[in-house]
Design a protein around this motif. Structure first.
Motif, PDB file in Angstrom:
ATOM      1  N   SER A 173      75.020 -44.333 -18.674  1.00 60.86           N
ATOM      2  CA  SER A 173      74.441 -44.337 -17.329  1.00 60.86           C
ATOM      3  C   SER A 173      75.475 -44.059 -16.232  1.00 60.86           C
ATOM      4  O   SER A 173      75.121 -44.021 -15.059  1.00 60.86           O
ATOM      5  CB  SER A 173      73.742 -45.676 -17.059  1.00 60.86           C
ATOM      6  OG  SER A 173      74.677 -46.738 -17.112  1.00 60.86           O
ATOM      7  N   LEU A 174      76.734 -43.845 -16.614  1.00 62.12           N
ATOM      8  CA  LEU A 174      77.745 -43.443 -15.636  1.00 62.12           C
ATOM      9  C   LEU A 174      77.354 -42.056 -15.122  1.00 62.12           C
ATOM     10  O   LEU A 174      77.154 -41.134 -15.926  1.00 62.12           O
ATOM     11  CB  LEU A 174      79.129 -43.401 -16.284  1.00 62.12           C
ATOM     12  CG  LEU A 174      80.301 -43.071 -15.363  1.00 62.12           C
ATOM     13  CD1 LEU A 174      80.496 -44.172 -14.314  1.00 62.12           C
ATOM     14  CD2 LEU A 174      81.570 -42.881 -16.181  1.00 62.12           C
ATOM     15  N   PRO A 175      77.179 -41.883 -13.811  1.00 65.46           N
ATOM     16  CA  PRO A 175      76.697 -40.598 -13.290  1.00 65.46           C
ATOM     17  C   PRO A 175      77.527 -39.402 -13.785  1.00 65.46           C
ATOM     18  O   PRO A 175      78.768 -39.479 -13.847  1.00 65.46           O
ATOM     19  CB  PRO A 175      76.825 -40.759 -11.778  1.00 65.46           C
ATOM     20  CG  PRO A 175      76.718 -42.236 -11.550  1.00 65.46           C
ATOM     21  CD  PRO A 175      77.402 -42.864 -12.732  1.00 65.46           C
ATOM     22  N   ALA A 176      76.834 -38.337 -14.139  1.00 63.91           N
ATOM     23  CA  ALA A 176      77.493 -37.138 -14.669  1.00 63.91           C
ATOM     24  C   ALA A 176      78.514 -36.580 -13.680  1.00 63.91           C
ATOM     25  O   ALA A 176      79.605 -36.142 -14.083  1.00 63.91           O
ATOM     26  CB  ALA A 176      76.448 -36.077 -15.018  1.00 63.91           C
ATOM     27  N   ALA A 177      78.194 -36.591 -12.395  1.00 61.75           N
ATOM     28  CA  ALA A 177      79.135 -36.082 -11.395  1.00 61.75           C
ATOM     29  C   ALA A 177      80.411 -36.907 -11.405  1.00 61.75           C
ATOM     30  O   ALA A 177      81.522 -36.357 -11.341  1.00 61.75           O
ATOM     31  CB  ALA A 177      78.500 -36.101 -10.000  1.00 61.75           C
ATOM     32  N   THR A 178      80.274 -38.215 -11.508  1.00 60.75           N
ATOM     33  CA  THR A 178      81.448 -39.091 -11.568  1.00 60.75           C
ATOM     34  C   THR A 178      82.269 -38.786 -12.811  1.00 60.75           C
ATOM     35  O   THR A 178      83.503 -38.723 -12.752  1.00 60.75           O
ATOM     36  CB  THR A 178      81.020 -40.569 -11.552  1.00 60.75           C
ATOM     37  OG1 THR A 178      80.267 -40.812 -10.358  1.00 60.75           O
ATOM     38  CG2 THR A 178      82.208 -41.502 -11.613  1.00 60.75           C
ATOM     39  N   GLN A 179      81.600 -38.576 -13.922  1.00 56.85           N
ATOM     40  CA  GLN A 179      82.314 -38.258 -15.158  1.00 56.85           C
ATOM     41  C   GLN A 179      83.153 -36.988 -14.999  1.00 56.85           C
ATOM     42  O   GLN A 179      84.319 -36.955 -15.410  1.00 56.85           O
ATOM     43  CB  GLN A 179      81.335 -38.078 -16.320  1.00 56.85           C
ATOM     44  CG  GLN A 179      80.678 -39.373 -16.751  1.00 56.85           C
ATOM     45  CD  GLN A 179      79.827 -39.207 -17.981  1.00 56.85           C
ATOM     46  OE1 GLN A 179      80.188 -38.495 -18.921  1.00 56.85           O
ATOM     47  NE2 GLN A 179      78.679 -39.864 -17.995  1.00 56.85           N
ATOM     48  N   ALA A 228      81.541 -45.079  -4.304  1.00 59.75           N
ATOM     49  CA  ALA A 228      81.560 -45.285  -5.759  1.00 59.75           C
ATOM     50  C   ALA A 228      82.471 -44.263  -6.436  1.00 59.75           C
ATOM     51  O   ALA A 228      83.262 -44.619  -7.322  1.00 59.75           O
ATOM     52  CB  ALA A 228      80.144 -45.202  -6.320  1.00 59.75           C
ATOM     53  N   GLU A 229      82.358 -43.008  -6.044  1.00 64.38           N
ATOM     54  CA  GLU A 229      83.228 -41.977  -6.625  1.00 64.38           C
ATOM     55  C   GLU A 229      84.691 -42.247  -6.303  1.00 64.38           C
ATOM     56  O   GLU A 229      85.570 -42.082  -7.161  1.00 64.38           O
ATOM     57  CB  GLU A 229      82.811 -40.593  -6.121  1.00 64.38           C
ATOM     58  CG  GLU A 229      81.485 -40.132  -6.665  1.00 64.38           C
ATOM     59  CD  GLU A 229      80.913 -38.929  -5.942  1.00 64.38           C
ATOM     60  OE1 GLU A 229      80.052 -38.252  -6.546  1.00 64.38           O
ATOM     61  OE2 GLU A 229      81.299 -38.651  -4.778  1.00 64.38           O
TER      62      GLU A 229
END
Length: 157
Positions: free
Chosen positions: A31-37, A86-87
């Protein structure tokens, strides 16, 4: 630049990569956002000067809809206004988690607390795994001088 080893033809690394890719899939599907990944993967790779991973994650992020402005500002995220809180917390954790030799104390409590304000326990686990995996991948590529520029989005997923 000549590659020192072909990591993809060795039975030893082939077996290891099979397990690493499976573990990476768990993080990717979390559930870690893809953009953050992608932003974290890119930042860790920039710090470690891993050209092949910078190439890969820039292209993957672009395909996923990331903007050129944000991608170009990842290296200077502290001064950029285009990232969410968050990012920013994830990028800060990624930097301290990558620069453990430079920051003798590792990840400090304030950085961890900022990340924990934005991510739940499962997301924090995924974030920590991602940072560790990226550092592993970067080191493999840098040590063996893997060339960059030819990556095609989705090639390893």
């Amino acid at each position: 630049m000549d590659t020192r080893l072909n990591l993809f033809t060795s039975p030893v690394t082939g077996k290891a990569f099979k397990h690493l890719m499976a573990a990476g899939r768990v993080v990717k599907d979390s559930s870690l956002p893809a953009a953050t990944q992608e932003l974290v993967s890119l930042r860790v790779s920039q710090i470690n000067a891993c050209a092949v991973c910078i190439d890969m994650h820039t292209k993957e992020a672009t395909l996923a809809g990331e903007t050129p402005v944000r991608l170009n500002l990842v290296a200077a995220w502290r001064e950029a206004t285009v990232f969410t809180d968050a990012e920013r917390a994830a990028l800060e954790l990624a930097e301290q988690g990558t620069r453990t030799a430079d920051a003798a104390g590792g990840v400090d409590d304030e950085v961890w607390a900022r990340a924990a304000q934005h991510y739940d326990e499962d997301q924090l686990n995924a974030l920590v795994l991602l940072i560790a995996f990226m550092n592993l991948a970067n080191r493999l590529n840098v040590i063996t001088r893997q060339p960059a520029g030819d990556y095609q989005p989705g090639q390893f997923h």
